[in-house]
Design an enzyme around this catalytic site. Structure first.
Site, PDB file in Angstrom:
ATOM      1  CB  ALA A 171      -0.937  -0.012   1.205  1.00 45.62           C
ATOM      2  NE  ARG A 285      10.853  -0.277 -14.786  1.00 41.54           N
ATOM      3  CZ  ARG A 285      11.579   0.379 -13.904  1.00 41.54           C
ATOM      4  NH1 ARG A 285      12.800   0.768 -14.227  1.00 41.54           N
ATOM      5  NH2 ARG A 285      11.096   0.655 -12.703  1.00 41.54           N
ATOM      6  CD1 TRP A 379      -9.420   4.798 -37.037  1.00 38.33           C
ATOM      7  CD2 TRP A 379      -8.200   2.930 -36.901  1.00 38.33           C
ATOM      8  NE1 TRP A 379      -8.105   5.179 -36.874  1.00 38.33           N
ATOM      9  CE2 TRP A 379      -7.336   4.054 -36.787  1.00 38.33           C
ATOM     10  CE3 TRP A 379      -7.646   1.651 -36.838  1.00 38.33           C
ATOM     11  CZ2 TRP A 379      -5.951   3.926 -36.620  1.00 38.33           C
ATOM     12  CZ3 TRP A 379      -6.275   1.517 -36.680  1.00 38.33           C
ATOM     13  CH2 TRP A 379      -5.437   2.643 -36.576  1.00 38.33           C
ATOM     14  N   GLY A 382     -19.482   2.520 -34.313  1.00 38.62           N
ATOM     15  CA  GLY A 382     -20.300   2.089 -33.177  1.00 38.62           C
ATOM     16  C   GLY A 382     -20.003   0.692 -32.681  1.00 38.62           C
ATOM     17  CD  GLU A 405       7.080  -5.943 -14.633  1.00 35.15           C
ATOM     18  OE1 GLU A 405       8.241  -5.814 -15.036  1.00 35.15           O
ATOM     19  OE2 GLU A 405       6.393  -6.963 -14.816  1.00 35.15           O
TER      20      GLU A 405
END
Length: 424
Positions: A171, A285, A379, A382, A405
């Site tokens: 945390a 990474r 592109w 809907g 990361e």
């Protein structure tokens, strides 16, 4: 099976020599005395791969499309990884890509792992994330920092059946990873761990956990130690997070209450955890860059064909200049992300400095993933916002690339430090 295919083509020379023999050799001009012209190993493009790597790409692409593809929507809706997919990853040899054949792995290159992560992400970034963490973090830590006894005991399990999880974040320690509060206290031939871990990938399904805890807070971050624990030792899944994206990839809070870990399960030595964490996250990474690259390519591949099937004003919408230019721009950015990612992977393999390159690749690929996946929705119009197409999922999945990361700001900070070192 990928594992058997890879073993059939065991490399017999160094990585650079492999690349050199794959590329066409051009005779140096007689008047040229440049190091490149005279070198034994000639430079090649970043998209020259060994036969083994090419075979792996083709195999993983088929696996992702045929095995993972049909389950993607269901796993996303249920926010749960299908156990059959996890089992299939092991059966295909994708959970021990760099692990030696002697220990049950595929004994392939780091770039092979990056290719596998990329190809899985084209179909489902959640499955890619599972494979990525398992290979580039968990396996690599044990392979590079574990004792021979630890490697012999754990790497075969991790290559064949046991899923791994990397437990660093808390945390109060996200970007500031060394502020972790989990404590480890020696008790005879065991260490007793107490604390809470957050945002832990793979933790719901995992069997093996690499847990970072401070064994001597008086030394600050130099007390941080890496412990290997198994779920049956008493790791408690306190909460499974409900997320915007990569929903099938589990992200949980772990409660460690007097968790007893054998002293023999310390990885790399007491107080060496901070070094392990720094090193492995730099490598990881590149894996995230590959995830984001594959994700962006997957969204592009799904959306572009539709623009040539749907017509408006008497012609395919993909032929209108405005949309065509957007797709061309996306193709340029995809190619740039691909080359940055492959460059970082190759530098890591060659034993060269790659921290800057990994930060650049992750930062840029995560940007491209968000941009291309978002554009892909527009592109197709809907239908792009409906879950049926699967395109909107790529956009949801893309957001995490700028966070885990190492956030995008952490990547920029890393890059800035290299600039300051060079010019100040």
């Amino acid at each position: 099976m990928l594992r058997s295919a890879v073993r059939a083509i065991k490399p017999t020379s160094s990585f650079l020599r492999q690349r050199a023999t794959m590329a066409p050799r051009v005779a140096a001009r007689q008047f040229s005395r440049s190091p490149v012209a005279l070198a034994d190993v000639h430079p090649t493009s970043l998209e020259v791969f060994t036969e083994e790597e090419q075979m792996l790409r083709e195999s993983v692409r088929r696996f992702a499309e045929d095995v993972v593809g049909p389950k993607v929507r269901e796993m996303d809706e249920k926010e749960m990884m299908d156990p059959e997919v996890v089992k299939a990853l092991f059966e295909q040899g994708l959970m021990g890509i760099e692990t030696s054949a002697e220990l049950g792995g595929a004994e392939s290159s780091f770039t092979s792992a990056i290719i596998a992560i990329e190809e899985l992400a084209r179909v489902d970034p959640s499955v890619s994330a599972m494979c990525d963490v398992h290979n580039t973090l968990v396996n690599t830590v044990i392979r590079t920092h574990g004792t021979k006894e630890q490697q012999d005991k754990w790497l075969p399990l991790l290559a064949q059946s046991a899923l791994g999880s990397f437990c660093l974040s808390e945390a109060a320690s996200g970007s500031d990873a060394f502020a972790l509060q989990t404590r480890a206290k020696k008790d005879g031939d065991h260490w007793v761990l107490n604390g809470t871990k957050m945002w832990i990938t793979n933790s719901y399904e995992a069997d093996v956990f690499l847990i970072f805890a401070n064994a001597d807070p008086s030394k600050g971050y130099k007390g941080i130690t890496c412990f290997l624990a198994t779920k049956d030792m008493g790791i408690n899944i306190a909460k499974k997070e409900q997320k915007l994206g990569i929903r099938a990839s589990s992200t949980c809070i772990l409660a460690l209450d007097d968790l007893r870990v054998p002293a023999e399960n310390v990885i790399g030595g007491v107080g060496q955890g901070y070094k392990i964490a720094i090193e492995i996250l730099n490598e990881g990474r590149i894996g995230i860059a590959a995830q984001m690259l594959g994700l962006a390519q997957g969204a592009f591949d799904k959306a572009v064909p539709y623009t040539f099937q749907r017509s408006q004003f008497g012609k395919p919408v993909g032929t209108f200049q405005g949309l065509a230019f957007q797709q061309a721009q996306a193709a340029v950015e995809l190619e740039a992300a691909r080359l940055l990612t492959y460059n970082a992977a190759r530098r890591k393999e060659e034993g060269r400095e790659f921290v800057r390159e990994a930060a650049i690749a992750k930062y840029y690929a995560s940007q491209v993933a968000q941009k291309v996946s978002g554009a892909a929705i527009e592109w197709v119009g809907g239908v792009g916002i409906t879950r049926e197409t699967g395109i909107e999922k790529y956009w949801r999945d893309s957001k995490i690339g700028a966070i885990y990361e190492g956030t995008s700001n952490i990547q920029l900070q890393t890059i800035a430090k290299f600039i300051q070192k060079q010019y100040s």
